[in-house]
Design a protein around this motif. Structure first.
Motif, PDB file in Angstrom:
ATOM      1  N   VAL A   1      -3.534  -1.512   6.668  1.00 62.32           N
ATOM      2  CA  VAL A   1      -2.179  -2.087   6.569  1.00 62.32           C
ATOM      3  C   VAL A   1      -2.031  -3.118   7.686  1.00 62.32           C
ATOM      4  O   VAL A   1      -1.969  -2.777   8.860  1.00 62.32           O
TER       5      VAL A   1
ATOM      6  N   LEU B   1       4.029  -0.731   3.590  1.00 64.31           N
ATOM      7  CA  LEU B   1       3.568   0.624   3.301  1.00 64.31           C
ATOM      8  C   LEU B   1       4.718   1.417   2.688  1.00 64.31           C
ATOM      9  O   LEU B   1       5.796   1.521   3.270  1.00 64.31           O
TER      10      LEU B   1
ATOM     11  N   ALA C   1       3.579  -5.234  10.149  1.00 62.79           N
ATOM     12  CA  ALA C   1       3.718  -4.680   8.808  1.00 62.79           C
ATOM     13  C   ALA C   1       5.076  -3.984   8.687  1.00 62.79           C
ATOM     14  O   ALA C   1       5.731  -3.688   9.685  1.00 62.79           O
TER      15      ALA C   1
ATOM     16  N   GLN D   1       0.849  -1.188   0.000  1.00 65.14           N
ATOM     17  CA  GLN D   1       0.000   0.000   0.000  1.00 65.14           C
ATOM     18  C   GLN D   1       0.885   1.239   0.000  1.00 65.14           C
ATOM     19  O   GLN D   1       2.015   1.207   0.489  1.00 65.14           O
TER      20      GLN D   1
ATOM     21  N   ASN E   1       1.946  -6.857   5.307  1.00 65.49           N
ATOM     22  CA  ASN E   1       1.827  -5.804   4.297  1.00 65.49           C
ATOM     23  C   ASN E   1       3.017  -4.855   4.365  1.00 65.49           C
ATOM     24  O   ASN E   1       3.728  -4.807   5.374  1.00 65.49           O
TER      25      ASN E   1
END
Length: 255
Positions: free
Chosen positions: A158, A164, A184, A89, A162
């Motif tokens: 998130v 970012l 994350a 993301q 994941n």
């Protein structure tokens, strides 16, 4: 079909998500009204200039406001974006110039998300997008708002595993710690004045251009590229409508 009208595919997705009205006077054709709303959003023209083929402009503006208050636009965006790809993301912001017609409201009873910045009176759009550059979360703030602090309530999607991606405006220990606590990874470009070197994947960071492409797409809608709305909730609703259209066109291209 006029240039900015909903395609049959787009209408087939939106129609089941619209409010049902079982009693009273029959509602004016939803598709025609939505086409008028999208025409105004795409061209940036005043509501009163909506072409007659879409019916009375008052019907379009009243439907836009009523469904904004009822949360219809939020529900549609939530429905069409459920299938987002969250592995990677990206978060970023873009400043929008406020038109003089939006800035001259006599009533100042509430925050309108307008602020002074280098570009004059501006509103900032903050966007979180998925691995395909499609919007997951949108918000607006005053133009001078700090990107990093504005991100704290935007990263709920998130999750563990994941990544970012963000530029150095989002480089803060607080954001990194929040993401680490969830399992994350923050691949955020570090500020040059950091004493300790942080892990940073430059190759992965190049994918961040997708959030910049999203802002380029959303600014094709002239009512978004320049803020004409006096009310911040109306301007944000227009941004979400443009995001809905971006999602629908992406999904149609994949079918």
């Amino acid at each position: 079909m006029a240039r900015f009208d909903l395609t049959d595919f787009e209408w087939s997705v939106i129609q089941p998500l619209l409010p049902n009205k079982s009693r009273g006077v029959a509602r004016v054709d939803d598709r025609r009204v939505l086409n008028g709303i999208f025409w105004r959003l795409r061209t940036g023209a005043p509501w009163a200039d909506i072409p007659a083929r879409y019916g009375p402009h008052t019907t379009c503006v009243n439907r836009f406001n009523r469904w904004r208050k009822a949360g219809v636009w939020d529900r549609i965006l939530s429905a069409v974006s459920k299938a987002y790809d969250g592995d990677i993301q990206m978060i970023d912001s873009s400043s929008i110039r406020v038109h003089q017609h939006a800035a001259n409201s006599k009533k100042q009873t509430r925050s309108r998300c307008m602020g002074r910045s280098r570009g004059g009176l501006t509103t900032k759009i903050h966007a979180l997008v998925d691995a395909c550059g499609l919007p997951i979360y949108l918000k607006i703030t005053e133009g001078q708002a700090h990107d990093g602090r504005s991100a704290q309530d935007m990263i709920d999607t998130v999750e563990r595993g994941n990544v970012l991606l963000a530029d150095r405006a989002y480089d803060s220990n607080a954001l990194r710690q929040t993401l680490a606590a969830r399992g994350a990874t923050a691949n955020v470009k570090p500020m040059p004045n950091r004493v300790m070197a942080l892990r940073f994947n430059r190759r992965l960071y190049r994918k961040r251009n997708l959030v910049e492409r999203f802002f380029n797409k959303i600014k094709h809608y002239r009512a978004v590229a320049t803020r004409y709305d006096k009310r911040d909730d109306n301007f944000l609703a227009g941004i979400k409508l443009a995001a809905i259209r971006i999602w629908l066109r992406f999904n149609e291209s994949m079918t």
